[in-house]
Design a protein around this motif. Structure first.
Motif, PDB file in Angstrom:
ATOM      1  N   GLU A   1     -52.174 -51.023  27.934  1.00  0.00           N
ATOM      2  CA  GLU A   1     -53.214 -50.360  28.718  1.00  0.00           C
ATOM      3  C   GLU A   1     -52.643 -49.677  29.950  1.00  0.00           C
ATOM      4  OE1 GLU A   1     -56.981 -49.012  29.410  1.00  0.00           O
ATOM      5  OE2 GLU A   1     -56.218 -50.066  27.673  1.00  0.00           O
TER       6      GLU A   1
ATOM      7  N   LYS B   1     -52.938 -45.662  30.915  1.00  0.00           N
ATOM      8  CA  LYS B   1     -53.513 -45.151  32.162  1.00  0.00           C
ATOM      9  C   LYS B   1     -52.523 -44.256  32.906  1.00  0.00           C
ATOM     10  CE  LYS B   1     -56.760 -48.963  32.965  1.00  0.00           C
ATOM     11  NZ  LYS B   1     -57.140 -50.056  33.880  1.00  0.00           N
TER      12      LYS B   1
ATOM     13  N   GLU C   1     -53.118 -40.291  33.842  1.00  0.00           N
ATOM     14  CA  GLU C   1     -53.024 -39.739  35.192  1.00  0.00           C
ATOM     15  C   GLU C   1     -52.000 -38.600  35.247  1.00  0.00           C
ATOM     16  OE1 GLU C   1     -52.050 -42.992  37.659  1.00  0.00           O
ATOM     17  OE2 GLU C   1     -54.021 -43.978  37.462  1.00  0.00           O
TER      18      GLU C   1
END
Length: 273
Positions: A6, A10, A14
């Protein structure tokens, strides 16, 4: 294939958003200049030096080279910026603009690498079996035991050829040998009979010894086969053999007529093989 963690997903999201924002800012054309003379407008904001791991002087040199190859003017300040050059408008035409080179898509910290997925080592390295410190009974153990049995049989055969072991005369019921000794493997029990009651010497003491030897594997559960790691088991069997060997030696060489205690160097040896 395994699922991407995870935190890596992320981080990639970004980085993708930042790259899209930079691409959108670099592709937008600057506003037209009000006078026909060439006017310089900033095309991109200076990057945050703390967010990149590339030294500042290398960034400056790369930016100057890109501007020079695009036909723009070299930066004059210490932190030069990429510029877009506006040309004089043609008759009744719009003002064309020459934008600087498109920015390089980079992730956090200026890295250009992209993570595809995370693969566990087990799916690549095909390990068939975990090595174990064990071998099969056949042929590793039985072959050695069979060879030892053949060696013992050969030794017994050659020993019987060179050593004479005649039978004695028939037993005379009217003449009992003195001393009357059991075979050597029973002399330990006969020696105990001279010290204790027959119930104690013939049942209790041998039974306790056999019972303790039976409990030894349950008391010492160490799986190691190294002698230095099996001190209890080795001590127990050593005490047992030394105790029995002492009784056999005393009954064989230190018992004379009447099964009395004698010294063999004074009265002789009263023992036959």
């Amino acid at each position: 294939m395994t699922e991407v963690p995870e935190h890596l997903r992320k981080r990639a999201e970004e980085a993708r958003k930042k790259a899209e924002a930079k691409a959108a800012g670099g592709d937008a054309a600057p506003a037209a200049a009000p006078e026909p003379a060439a006017a310089a407008t900033p095309a991109a904001a200076p990057a945050d030096p703390g967010a990149s791991k590339i030294p500042a002087h290398l960034l400056e040199r790369s930016r100057a080279a890109r501007e020079k190859s695009a036909g723009g003017a070299a930066p004059t300040g210490g932190g030069g910026t990429a510029t877009a050059v506006a040309t004089a408008p043609a008759a009744g035409g719009a003002v064309p603009a020459v934008a600087g080179p498109a920015p390089t898509l980079t992730g956090p910290g200026g890295h250009t690498q992209r993570l595809l997925t995370v693969v566990k080592s087990g799916s690549i390295q095909d390990v068939k079996a975990t090595p174990q410190d064990k071998v099969h009974t056949w042929p590793h153990l039985l072959v050695v035991e069979f060879a030892a049995a053949l060696a013992c049989t050969a030794f017994t055969l050659f020993f019987s050829i060179f050593v004479n072991a005649p039978f004695q005369e028939l037993a005379n019921v009217n003449s009992t040998p003195n001393p009357s000794k059991a075979p050597w493997y029973f002399l330990g029990l006969q020696e105990l009979l001279t010290m204790f009651h027959p119930m104690v010497a013939g049942v209790t003491i041998p039974g306790m010894g056999i019972f303790l030897l039976t409990l030894a594997p349950y008391i010492d559960k160490n799986p190691s086969n190294k002698p230095e790691d099996r001190k209890f088991a080795i001590s127990l069997i050593t005490i047992f053999f030394m105790f029995w060997a002492t009784l056999v030696i005393i009954g064989s060489f230190f018992r004379g007529p009447g099964f009395n205690f004698v010294f063999p160097w004074q009265k002789g040896i009263f023992f036959d093989l």
